[in-house]
Design a protein around this motif. Structure first.
Motif, PDB file in Angstrom:
ATOM      1  N   UNK A  11       0.064   7.233  -2.912  1.00 44.25           N
ATOM      2  CA  UNK A  11      -1.044   6.695  -3.512  1.00 44.25           C
ATOM      3  C   UNK A  11      -1.321   7.481  -4.908  1.00 44.25           C
ATOM      4  N   UNK A  66      -9.995   5.779  -1.414  1.00 44.64           N
ATOM      5  CA  UNK A  66      -8.588   5.578  -0.806  1.00 44.64           C
ATOM      6  C   UNK A  66      -8.701   5.142   0.619  1.00 44.64           C
ATOM      7  N   UNK A  83      -7.659   1.287   2.247  1.00 47.76           N
ATOM      8  CA  UNK A  83      -6.933   1.203   3.345  1.00 47.76           C
ATOM      9  C   UNK A  83      -7.475   0.303   4.498  1.00 47.76           C
ATOM     10  N   UNK A  85       0.995   6.426  -7.579  1.00 48.77           N
ATOM     11  CA  UNK A  85       0.987   5.211  -8.155  1.00 48.77           C
ATOM     12  C   UNK A  85      -0.254   5.193  -9.046  1.00 48.77           C
ATOM     13  N   UNK A 136       0.946  -1.290  -0.017  1.00 49.28           N
ATOM     14  CA  UNK A 136      -0.156   0.047   0.154  1.00 49.28           C
ATOM     15  C   UNK A 136       0.805   1.268   0.021  1.00 49.28           C
ATOM     16  N   UNK A 137       0.825   2.145  -0.801  1.00 48.18           N
ATOM     17  CA  UNK A 137       1.756   3.395  -1.194  1.00 48.18           C
ATOM     18  C   UNK A 137       1.050   4.339  -0.483  1.00 48.18           C
ATOM     19  N   UNK A 177      -6.705  -6.629  -2.750  1.00 51.10           N
ATOM     20  CA  UNK A 177      -6.477  -8.261  -3.132  1.00 51.10           C
ATOM     21  C   UNK A 177      -7.666  -8.370  -3.895  1.00 51.10           C
ATOM     22  N   UNK A 204      -1.782  11.549   2.908  1.00 48.92           N
ATOM     23  CA  UNK A 204      -2.929  11.490   2.025  1.00 48.92           C
ATOM     24  C   UNK A 204      -4.191  10.573   2.815  1.00 48.92           C
ATOM     25  N   UNK A 259       0.424  -2.800 -10.854  1.00 48.38           N
ATOM     26  CA  UNK A 259       1.464  -3.137  -9.873  1.00 48.38           C
ATOM     27  C   UNK A 259       2.991  -2.662 -10.082  1.00 48.38           C
ATOM     28  N   UNK A 291      -5.615  -4.365  -6.901  1.00 48.35           N
ATOM     29  CA  UNK A 291      -4.812  -5.020  -6.077  1.00 48.35           C
ATOM     30  C   UNK A 291      -4.363  -4.735  -4.768  1.00 48.35           C
ATOM     31  N   UNK A 292      -4.713  -3.443  -4.405  1.00 47.64           N
ATOM     32  CA  UNK A 292      -4.647  -3.017  -3.066  1.00 47.64           C
ATOM     33  C   UNK A 292      -5.571  -3.576  -2.375  1.00 47.64           C
ATOM     34  N   UNK A 318       2.435   0.849  -8.472  1.00 41.55           N
ATOM     35  CA  UNK A 318       2.599   0.888  -6.996  1.00 41.55           C
ATOM     36  C   UNK A 318       3.993   0.541  -6.740  1.00 41.55           C
ATOM     37  N   UNK A 319       4.747  -0.258  -7.363  1.00 38.48           N
ATOM     38  CA  UNK A 319       6.324  -0.627  -6.725  1.00 38.48           C
ATOM     39  C   UNK A 319       7.019   0.669  -7.108  1.00 38.48           C
TER      40      UNK A 319
END
Lengths: 232, 267
Positions: free
Chosen positions: B214, B153, B157, B217, A90-91, B34, A96, B205, B31-32, B208-209
């Motif tokens: 956020x 967002x 989370x 990404x 999670x970035x 899942x 944010x 992905x 992705x985040x 994100x890497x």
């Protein structure tokens, strides 16, 4: 004023095994309620019922005097969950996250100042230490200026310095900002020292009252006779 | 540059860019959350719907969009009500879509070749209607994200925290899977049923890497996705390669490169 009132609450995940049985207690405005009990005692389940994530089989929950079924003002409750299942990639930055739940920029800036998290705003949440993550979660919980704060094991894994810092913040919120606090923790000594009420839970209410009288019951529930001498 | 003078290349590039941005944006959230496998499940379910459209001679686009949105909502319902684990629900839908297509191919003759063309897609064969649909999907995705960005967002989370903050989780999740379904149908034309989920997952992905926030990404995912589509189309045309495979191949190279970049002290 009673902020939370629970009467004869019963809950079971599978309809057979009761996780909570005839649970009754209340929390008054300005209380710091410590909730203790062994693993599987139903402590986190109780919070999930209070937050309406789960529905009880029977019993009554009143929040700010309203039946939970009719309660809508969820922003007046802050919640710090036990374990976050955030994807490790999670970035999102702390900034944010805070501003995603913020409705008032000045209020959020005050919170950042109050919790002293200005230095980690530009950092990614997943790269923070356990203590820093707890402070961010507390900041998110406080962002809607709640009257009631539920904390589910916020001290787990914290070193003594970070633990004291977090406890001091909670005490200040409780005594100087009139926030009512309900906190689950395995750190019995801390709860006995700082709470004004203790709820000892082991599927049923084993004890509900002031910390002084709680020790005997906690020792019995945990099988710790003699260990807590002098804790309060 | 001469390539760009061709009408079909222009259409392919434009549709490709619109689809690339849409898939990259939803991919980051999937992705985040899942839920990355949802793309594969929906694209294969869509294949079953395309086969039905051929069989009953219905409008392929309309039928597939409606069918895929319904399937996406069914998966979300099964997941939310905890009747079936999310990945299992997707796996069942995935297999059902393919099984349906195989059965229809077996009992009805005459459209096998047309149906198979959807397996691998071809962005250079995009019609004006399909370009218009891509534009609609792009607008829908951008609007949805602009309106619900903060809620998405915090939901990504932690759903529990978002719910306490007053976010209608149910609405956000159902709306999001519906949007995913609409985007997946658009991406089938670009890279086909088999590779549609690659467009959703790989650039996202990679983004994100590489990102340290956020928002970034999302930006990086879009840039990598658009780069993969443009370079994929041009390389495939120049070297006579299948566009879908080339687009996905380039995005995989970008993904591998991102691992190397992460090791370098650039951030």
């Amino acid at each position: 004023m009673r902020i939370v009132e629970v009467n004869n609450l019963n809950f079971s995940y599978d309809g057979r095994y009761k996780v909570l049985e005839n649970v009754s207690f209340f929390v008054e405005e300005g209380d710091f309620l410590g909730i203790v009990g062994p693993n599987g005692a139903g402590k986190s389940t109780l919070f999930k019922l209070l937050l309406r994530f789960l529905k009880p089989q029977s019993g009554e929950i009143l929040i700010f005097g309203k039946r939970i079924e009719e309660f809508r003002d969820w922003k007046s409750i802050g919640y710090v969950p036990q374990r976050l299942s955030v994807e490790h990639t999670f970035p999102g930055k702390v900034k944010e996250l805070l501003f995603s739940v913020s409705h008032d920029k000045r209020e959020t800036e005050y919170l950042i100042e109050y919790l002293k998290i200005g230095n980690i705003l530009e950092k990614q949440f997943t790269k923070l230490s356990g203590g820093q993550q707890q402070k961010v979660l507390l900041a998110i919980a406080l962002s809607s200026n709640p009257k009631l704060i539920l904390l589910d094991e916020p001290t787990t894994g914290l070193d003594i310095h970070t633990l004291n810092h977090l406890i001091n913040i909670l005490l200040d919120l409780n005594s100087n900002h009139r926030k009512t606090i309900m906190m689950i923790s395995h750190d019995i000594g801390t709860l006995l020292k700082y709470s004004n009420k203790i709820l000892c839970l082991n599927r049923k209410v084993c004890y509900f009252g002031n910390p002084t009288g709680a020790i005997e019951f906690i020792e019995e529930v945990f099988g710790l006779r003699g260990i807590l001498d002098g804790a309060s | 540059m001469e390539l760009l003078s061709y009408d079909f290349i222009q259409r392919g590039l434009l549709a490709g860019i619109l689809i690339a941005v849409s898939t990259a944006l939803i991919g980051v959230f999937l992705i985040l959350k899942r839920f990355a496998f949802l793309g594969a499940g929906l694209s294969h379910a869509a294949f079953g719907s395309i086969a039905i459209s051929f069989l009953i001679n219905a409008d392929i686009h309309l039928t597939t969009v409606i069918f895929t949105v319904l399937i996406a909502n069914l998966i979300e319902f099964l997941t939310q009500t905890r009747k079936v684990p999310g990945d299992t629900a997707i796996a069942v839908i995935f297999s059902s879509g393919m099984a349906l297509a195989v059965i229809i191919l077996g009992i009805a003759k005459g459209f096998g070749e047309n149906l198979f063309s959807y397996l691998f897609g071809n962005i250079l064969m995009v019609s004006k209607e399909e370009l218009l649909y891509s534009f609609f999907v792009f607008l829908l995705t951008i609007s949805f994200l602009l309106i619900f960005y903060k809620k998405l967002l915090i939901t990504t989370f932690s759903e529990e925290i978002a719910r306490v903050k007053g976010v209608n989780i149910s609405f956000i999740n159902y709306a999001f899977v519906s949007l995913t379904a609409v985007v997946i149908v658009a991406s089938i034309k670009a890279v086909g049923v088999i590779l549609a989920s690659s467009m959703v997952v790989i650039p996202a992905m990679t983004g994100i890497l590489l990102a340290n926030s956020f928002l970034m990404s999302l930006v990086y995912s879009c840039l990598i996705s658009v780069f993969s589509v443009i370079s994929g189309i041009l390389v495939s045309f120049k070297y006579d390669l299948p566009p879908s495979g080339t687009i996905v191949g380039i995005s995989i190279l970008a993904f591998i490169l991102s691992f190397v970049l992460r090791k370098l002290p650039l951030k």
